[in-house]
Design a protein around this motif. Structure first.
Motif, short mmCIF file in Angstrom:
data_model
loop_
_atom_site.label_atom_id
_atom_site.label_comp_id
_atom_site.label_asym_id
_atom_site.label_seq_id
_atom_site.Cartn_x
_atom_site.Cartn_y
_atom_site.Cartn_z
N GLY A 128 10.87 -14.93 -7.96
CA GLY A 128 9.45 -15.04 -8.24
C GLY A 128 8.55 -14.49 -7.16
O GLY A 128 9.00 -13.90 -6.17
N LEU A 129 7.25 -14.68 -7.34
CA LEU A 129 6.22 -14.06 -6.51
C LEU A 129 5.82 -14.87 -5.28
O LEU A 129 5.11 -14.35 -4.43
N ILE A 130 6.24 -16.11 -5.19
CA ILE A 130 5.70 -16.97 -4.14
C ILE A 130 5.92 -16.39 -2.75
O ILE A 130 4.98 -16.32 -1.93
N ALA A 131 7.13 -15.94 -2.46
CA ALA A 131 7.42 -15.40 -1.13
C ALA A 131 6.59 -14.15 -0.86
O ALA A 131 6.08 -13.96 0.25
N ALA A 132 6.43 -13.30 -1.87
CA ALA A 132 5.62 -12.09 -1.71
C ALA A 132 4.16 -12.44 -1.45
O ALA A 132 3.49 -11.80 -0.62
N GLN A 133 3.66 -13.46 -2.13
CA GLN A 133 2.27 -13.87 -1.94
C GLN A 133 2.03 -14.41 -0.53
O GLN A 133 1.03 -14.09 0.11
N LEU A 143 -6.36 -8.10 2.17
CA LEU A 143 -5.84 -7.54 0.92
C LEU A 143 -5.45 -8.65 -0.04
O LEU A 143 -5.70 -8.56 -1.25
N PHE A 144 -4.88 -9.73 0.47
CA PHE A 144 -4.53 -10.88 -0.36
C PHE A 144 -5.77 -11.44 -1.06
O PHE A 144 -5.75 -11.71 -2.27
N LEU A 145 -6.86 -11.59 -0.33
CA LEU A 145 -8.09 -12.11 -0.92
C LEU A 145 -8.67 -11.15 -1.94
O LEU A 145 -9.18 -11.56 -2.99
N GLU A 146 -8.56 -9.84 -1.67
CA GLU A 146 -9.11 -8.86 -2.60
C GLU A 146 -8.33 -8.85 -3.91
O GLU A 146 -8.91 -8.73 -4.99
N ILE A 147 -7.00 -8.99 -3.82
CA ILE A 147 -6.20 -9.03 -5.04
C ILE A 147 -6.55 -10.27 -5.86
O ILE A 147 -6.60 -10.21 -7.10
N ASN A 148 -6.82 -11.37 -5.21
CA ASN A 148 -7.24 -12.56 -5.95
C ASN A 148 -8.61 -12.36 -6.60
O ASN A 148 -8.88 -12.91 -7.68
N ARG A 149 -9.47 -11.57 -5.97
CA ARG A 149 -10.75 -11.24 -6.59
C ARG A 149 -10.53 -10.40 -7.86
O ARG A 149 -11.20 -10.60 -8.87
N VAL A 212 15.61 -0.44 -6.25
CA VAL A 212 14.89 0.47 -5.35
C VAL A 212 13.64 -0.22 -4.82
O VAL A 212 12.92 -0.89 -5.57
N GLY A 213 13.39 -0.04 -3.53
CA GLY A 213 12.17 -0.55 -2.91
C GLY A 213 11.61 0.45 -1.93
O GLY A 213 12.09 1.58 -1.82
N ALA A 214 10.57 0.05 -1.21
CA ALA A 214 9.91 0.93 -0.25
C ALA A 214 9.59 0.15 1.01
O ALA A 214 9.14 -1.00 0.95
N ASP A 215 9.82 0.78 2.17
CA ASP A 215 9.70 0.03 3.42
C ASP A 215 8.26 -0.26 3.83
O ASP A 215 8.02 -1.11 4.69
N GLN A 216 7.29 0.41 3.20
CA GLN A 216 5.88 0.14 3.49
C GLN A 216 5.18 -0.56 2.33
O GLN A 216 3.95 -0.56 2.25
N ASP A 217 5.95 -1.16 1.45
CA ASP A 217 5.39 -1.85 0.28
C ASP A 217 4.74 -3.15 0.73
O ASP A 217 5.41 -4.05 1.24
N ALA A 218 3.42 -3.26 0.53
CA ALA A 218 2.70 -4.46 0.92
C ALA A 218 2.79 -5.57 -0.13
O ALA A 218 2.60 -6.74 0.18
N LEU A 219 3.11 -5.20 -1.37
CA LEU A 219 3.09 -6.17 -2.46
C LEU A 219 4.46 -6.78 -2.72
O LEU A 219 4.57 -7.98 -3.00
N VAL A 220 5.50 -5.96 -2.71
CA VAL A 220 6.88 -6.45 -2.84
C VAL A 220 7.65 -5.89 -1.65
O VAL A 220 8.25 -4.82 -1.73
N PRO A 221 7.59 -6.59 -0.51
CA PRO A 221 8.18 -6.04 0.71
C PRO A 221 9.68 -5.82 0.59
O PRO A 221 10.36 -6.44 -0.25
N MET A 242 7.14 4.97 2.32
CA MET A 242 6.54 4.93 1.00
C MET A 242 6.04 3.53 0.71
O MET A 242 6.54 2.54 1.27
N GLY A 243 5.02 3.43 -0.14
CA GLY A 243 4.45 2.17 -0.53
C GLY A 243 4.82 1.78 -1.94
O GLY A 243 5.75 2.33 -2.54
#
Length: 268
Positions: A128-133, A143-149, A212-221, A242-243
Protein backbone atom coordinates in the motif's frame (compact mmCIF):
# COMPACT_ATOMS: atom_id res chain seq x y z
CA UNK A 1 -0.85 5.49 -35.80
CA UNK A 2 -2.97 6.01 -32.68
CA UNK A 3 -6.70 5.27 -32.99
CA UNK A 4 -9.39 5.85 -30.36
CA UNK A 5 -12.63 4.00 -29.74
CA UNK A 6 -15.37 3.89 -27.13
CA UNK A 7 -15.88 0.57 -25.35
CA UNK A 8 -18.83 0.66 -22.98
CA UNK A 9 -18.16 4.28 -22.09
CA UNK A 10 -14.40 3.76 -21.75
CA UNK A 11 -11.89 5.57 -23.94
CA UNK A 12 -9.52 3.02 -25.50
CA UNK A 13 -6.45 3.91 -27.57
CA UNK A 14 -4.85 1.46 -29.97
CA UNK A 15 -1.62 1.40 -31.96
CA UNK A 16 -1.15 -1.65 -34.15
CA UNK A 17 1.93 -2.98 -35.93
CA UNK A 18 2.16 -3.10 -39.69
CA UNK A 19 1.31 -6.56 -40.99
CA UNK A 20 0.75 -9.80 -39.12
CA UNK A 21 2.52 -10.52 -35.88
CA UNK A 22 2.84 -13.37 -33.43
CA UNK A 23 3.93 -11.11 -30.57
CA UNK A 24 1.60 -10.70 -27.58
CA UNK A 25 -0.78 -7.79 -27.32
CA UNK A 26 -0.08 -5.22 -24.61
CA UNK A 27 -2.63 -3.39 -22.47
CA UNK A 28 -1.35 -0.27 -20.70
CA UNK A 29 -3.02 0.95 -17.50
CA UNK A 30 -2.35 4.50 -16.37
CA UNK A 31 -1.70 5.93 -12.94
CA UNK A 32 -3.57 8.36 -10.71
CA UNK A 33 -4.53 11.82 -12.00
CA UNK A 34 -3.84 10.68 -15.59
CA UNK A 35 -5.50 8.81 -18.48
CA UNK A 36 -4.76 6.51 -21.37
CA UNK A 37 -3.24 9.48 -23.18
CA UNK A 38 -0.01 9.11 -21.16
CA UNK A 39 1.01 6.08 -23.25
CA UNK A 40 0.23 7.38 -26.73
CA UNK A 41 3.30 9.49 -27.50
CA UNK A 42 6.09 7.16 -26.43
CA UNK A 43 5.48 3.59 -25.30
CA UNK A 44 2.63 2.63 -27.63
CA UNK A 45 4.39 3.64 -30.90
CA UNK A 46 7.64 2.10 -29.61
CA UNK A 47 6.15 -1.32 -28.89
CA UNK A 48 3.88 -1.32 -31.94
CA UNK A 49 6.99 -0.77 -34.06
CA UNK A 50 8.45 -3.84 -32.33
CA UNK A 51 5.45 -5.90 -33.43
CA UNK A 52 3.12 -5.73 -30.42
CA UNK A 53 -0.54 -4.74 -30.81
CA UNK A 54 -0.87 -1.99 -28.21
CA UNK A 55 -3.93 -0.82 -26.31
CA UNK A 56 -4.42 1.66 -23.48
CA UNK A 57 -7.63 2.51 -21.67
CA UNK A 58 -8.71 5.52 -19.68
CA UNK A 59 -10.24 4.10 -16.51
CA UNK A 60 -13.75 5.32 -15.76
CA UNK A 61 -13.75 8.94 -14.60
CA UNK A 62 -10.47 9.58 -16.43
CA UNK A 63 -9.55 11.07 -19.79
CA UNK A 64 -12.32 10.67 -22.33
CA UNK A 65 -14.14 7.94 -20.40
CA UNK A 66 -17.48 8.38 -18.70
CA UNK A 67 -17.92 8.75 -14.96
CA UNK A 68 -16.15 12.00 -14.11
CA UNK A 69 -19.07 13.12 -12.00
CA UNK A 70 -18.62 10.06 -9.73
CA UNK A 71 -14.82 10.21 -9.57
CA UNK A 72 -14.55 10.38 -5.77
CA UNK A 73 -16.66 7.26 -5.30
CA UNK A 74 -14.85 5.01 -7.76
CA UNK A 75 -12.97 2.08 -6.27
CA UNK A 76 -9.98 0.04 -7.35
CA UNK A 77 -12.46 -2.81 -7.92
CA UNK A 78 -14.28 -0.58 -10.43
CA UNK A 79 -10.99 -0.03 -12.25
CA UNK A 80 -10.35 -3.79 -12.33
CA UNK A 81 -13.79 -4.23 -13.89
CA UNK A 82 -12.84 -1.66 -16.55
CA UNK A 83 -9.70 -3.59 -17.45
CA UNK A 84 -11.64 -6.83 -17.74
CA UNK A 85 -14.37 -5.21 -19.83
CA UNK A 86 -11.84 -3.94 -22.37
CA UNK A 87 -10.09 -7.31 -22.55
CA UNK A 88 -13.37 -9.16 -23.08
CA UNK A 89 -14.62 -6.71 -25.71
CA UNK A 90 -11.38 -6.68 -27.68
CA UNK A 91 -11.12 -10.50 -27.33
CA UNK A 92 -7.43 -10.30 -26.46
CA UNK A 93 -5.22 -11.98 -23.87
CA UNK A 94 -2.75 -9.18 -23.28
CA UNK A 95 0.34 -8.67 -21.22
CA UNK A 96 -0.65 -6.07 -18.61
CA UNK A 97 1.56 -3.04 -17.99
CA UNK A 98 0.54 -0.74 -15.16
CA UNK A 99 2.17 2.49 -14.05
CA UNK A 100 1.87 3.70 -10.45
CA UNK A 101 -1.81 3.26 -9.49
CA UNK A 102 -2.16 1.23 -12.69
CA UNK A 103 0.36 -1.25 -11.30
CA UNK A 104 -1.80 -1.59 -8.19
CA UNK A 105 -4.83 -2.20 -10.43
CA UNK A 106 -2.86 -4.94 -12.21
CA UNK A 107 -2.13 -6.63 -8.88
CA UNK A 108 -5.80 -6.52 -7.90
CA UNK A 109 -6.74 -7.81 -11.36
CA UNK A 110 -4.52 -10.85 -10.78
CA UNK A 111 -6.58 -11.72 -7.70
CA UNK A 112 -9.52 -12.44 -9.97
CA UNK A 113 -8.14 -13.23 -13.40
CA UNK A 114 -5.05 -14.77 -15.00
CA UNK A 115 -2.78 -12.92 -17.42
CA UNK A 116 0.08 -14.08 -19.64
CA UNK A 117 2.49 -11.68 -17.91
CA UNK A 118 2.47 -8.41 -15.99
CA UNK A 119 4.83 -5.44 -15.72
CA UNK A 120 4.64 -3.15 -12.68
CA UNK A 121 6.19 0.22 -13.51
CA UNK A 122 6.88 2.55 -10.57
CA UNK A 123 3.93 0.75 -9.05
CA UNK A 124 2.19 1.24 -5.74
CA UNK A 125 3.50 -1.74 -3.74
CA UNK A 126 1.26 -4.55 -2.50
CA UNK A 127 1.77 -3.20 1.04
CA UNK A 128 0.00 0.00 0.00
CA UNK A 129 0.72 3.73 -0.05
CA UNK A 130 1.34 4.44 3.62
CA UNK A 131 5.13 4.04 3.51
CA UNK A 132 5.36 6.11 0.32
CA UNK A 133 3.26 8.87 1.87
CA UNK A 134 5.40 9.04 5.01
CA UNK A 135 8.59 9.01 2.93
CA UNK A 136 7.32 11.89 0.80
CA UNK A 137 6.17 13.83 3.87
CA UNK A 138 9.62 13.54 5.44
CA UNK A 139 11.73 14.04 2.31
CA UNK A 140 9.65 16.62 0.44
CA UNK A 141 7.02 18.07 2.80
CA UNK A 142 6.07 20.89 0.43
CA UNK A 143 5.38 18.43 -2.38
CA UNK A 144 3.40 16.23 0.02
CA UNK A 145 1.17 19.18 0.94
CA UNK A 146 0.73 20.17 -2.69
CA UNK A 147 -0.37 16.66 -3.68
CA UNK A 148 -2.95 16.75 -0.90
CA UNK A 149 -4.18 20.07 -2.30
CA UNK A 150 -4.60 18.38 -5.69
CA UNK A 151 -6.60 15.58 -4.07
CA UNK A 152 -8.82 18.25 -2.54
CA UNK A 153 -9.62 19.47 -6.05
CA UNK A 154 -7.16 22.35 -6.30
CA UNK A 155 -5.02 22.85 -9.38
CA UNK A 156 -1.25 22.85 -9.32
CA UNK A 157 1.46 24.34 -11.53
CA UNK A 158 4.19 23.08 -13.84
CA UNK A 159 6.92 23.47 -11.20
CA UNK A 160 5.12 21.11 -8.83
CA UNK A 161 4.41 18.70 -11.67
CA UNK A 162 8.08 18.64 -12.64
CA UNK A 163 9.19 18.07 -9.05
CA UNK A 164 6.71 15.24 -8.60
CA UNK A 165 7.30 13.37 -11.83
CA UNK A 166 10.72 14.12 -13.32
CA UNK A 167 14.31 13.74 -12.20
CA UNK A 168 15.96 16.11 -14.65
CA UNK A 169 14.93 18.75 -17.12
CA UNK A 170 11.48 18.42 -18.59
CA UNK A 171 10.27 20.13 -21.73
CA UNK A 172 8.10 23.12 -20.67
CA UNK A 173 5.68 22.57 -23.54
CA UNK A 174 5.19 18.93 -22.53
CA UNK A 175 4.66 19.95 -18.91
CA UNK A 176 2.03 22.47 -19.95
CA UNK A 177 0.19 19.80 -21.97
CA UNK A 178 0.34 17.36 -19.07
CA UNK A 179 -0.92 20.00 -16.66
CA UNK A 180 -3.90 20.57 -18.92
CA UNK A 181 -4.71 16.85 -18.94
CA UNK A 182 -4.09 16.01 -15.30
CA UNK A 183 -7.23 15.65 -13.20
CA UNK A 184 -8.65 14.76 -9.81
CA UNK A 185 -8.30 11.19 -8.58
CA UNK A 186 -10.81 9.12 -6.67
CA UNK A 187 -10.52 9.61 -2.91
CA UNK A 188 -11.93 6.12 -2.46
CA UNK A 189 -9.28 4.61 -4.74
CA UNK A 190 -6.56 6.38 -2.75
CA UNK A 191 -7.96 4.89 0.47
CA UNK A 192 -8.16 1.46 -1.19
CA UNK A 193 -4.47 1.73 -2.06
CA UNK A 194 -3.56 3.04 1.38
CA UNK A 195 -5.00 0.28 3.55
CA UNK A 196 -8.55 -0.80 2.78
CA UNK A 197 -8.19 -3.04 -0.29
CA UNK A 198 -4.62 -4.27 -0.52
CA UNK A 199 -3.78 -7.24 -2.76
CA UNK A 200 -4.44 -10.66 -1.26
CA UNK A 201 -1.14 -12.32 -2.05
CA UNK A 202 -2.51 -15.80 -1.39
CA UNK A 203 -5.23 -15.51 -4.03
CA UNK A 204 -3.23 -13.90 -6.82
CA UNK A 205 -2.33 -15.55 -10.08
CA UNK A 206 1.45 -15.41 -10.48
CA UNK A 207 2.36 -14.93 -14.15
CA UNK A 208 5.84 -13.85 -15.22
CA UNK A 209 6.42 -10.39 -13.75
CA UNK A 210 8.67 -7.43 -14.46
CA UNK A 211 9.27 -4.91 -11.66
CA UNK A 212 10.68 -1.53 -12.73
CA UNK A 213 11.36 1.60 -10.68
CA UNK A 214 13.41 4.79 -10.79
CA UNK A 215 16.06 5.97 -8.36
CA UNK A 216 14.82 9.58 -8.35
CA UNK A 217 11.13 8.70 -7.98
CA UNK A 218 9.65 10.97 -5.30
CA UNK A 219 6.25 9.27 -5.27
CA UNK A 220 7.15 5.55 -5.27
CA UNK A 221 10.76 5.50 -4.08
CA UNK A 222 13.13 2.79 -5.24
CA UNK A 223 13.19 0.99 -1.89
CA UNK A 224 9.44 0.34 -2.22
CA UNK A 225 9.91 -0.98 -5.76
CA UNK A 226 12.51 -3.34 -4.32
CA UNK A 227 9.99 -4.35 -1.64
CA UNK A 228 7.48 -5.17 -4.37
CA UNK A 229 10.07 -7.26 -6.19
CA UNK A 230 10.97 -9.12 -3.00
CA UNK A 231 7.30 -9.78 -2.27
CA UNK A 232 6.83 -11.45 -5.64
CA UNK A 233 10.22 -13.17 -5.71
CA UNK A 234 11.42 -11.15 -8.68
CA UNK A 235 14.47 -8.99 -9.39
CA UNK A 236 13.95 -5.23 -9.48
CA UNK A 237 15.15 -3.01 -12.31
CA UNK A 238 15.91 0.48 -11.03
CA UNK A 239 16.45 3.15 -13.68
CA UNK A 240 19.15 5.65 -12.77
CA UNK A 241 18.60 9.40 -12.98
CA UNK A 242 14.91 9.02 -13.76
CA UNK A 243 11.76 10.03 -11.92
CA UNK A 244 8.22 8.71 -11.63
CA UNK A 245 7.18 9.58 -15.20
CA UNK A 246 9.45 7.05 -16.89
CA UNK A 247 7.23 7.23 -19.98
CA UNK A 248 8.23 10.85 -20.60
CA UNK A 249 11.66 11.35 -19.11
CA UNK A 250 14.11 12.40 -21.83
CA UNK A 251 15.69 8.95 -21.66
CA UNK A 252 12.41 7.03 -21.65
CA UNK A 253 13.70 4.59 -24.33
CA UNK A 254 15.91 3.08 -21.60
CA UNK A 255 12.77 2.07 -19.73
CA UNK A 256 11.11 0.79 -22.89
CA UNK A 257 14.20 -1.27 -23.77
CA UNK A 258 14.10 -3.09 -20.40
CA UNK A 259 10.46 -3.95 -21.01
CA UNK A 260 11.15 -5.08 -24.58
CA UNK A 261 14.00 -7.36 -23.49
CA UNK A 262 11.68 -8.92 -20.92
CA UNK A 263 8.88 -9.35 -23.48
CA UNK A 264 11.27 -11.00 -25.91
CA UNK A 265 12.18 -13.51 -23.21
CA UNK A 266 8.60 -14.58 -22.48
CA UNK A 267 7.64 -18.04 -23.62
CA UNK A 268 4.81 -18.16 -26.16
Amino acid sequence: MIATQDIGGLEVFSCLPNGNTDKPALLFIHGAFAGGWMWTETFMPYFAAAGHPCYALSLRGHGGSQGHEQINWLSIADYVDDVRSVIDTLAIDPVLLGHSMGGFVVQKYLERYPAPAAALLCSVPPQGLIAAQFHLMLQKPELFLEINRILAGNYTDTDTLRDALFAGEADPAMLAIWLGKMQNESQRAIWDMSMFNLPNLYHMHRPPMLIVGADQDALVPAFLVQTTAHTYGQPSHILHNMGHAITHEKEWPRAAAIIQTWLDGLRP
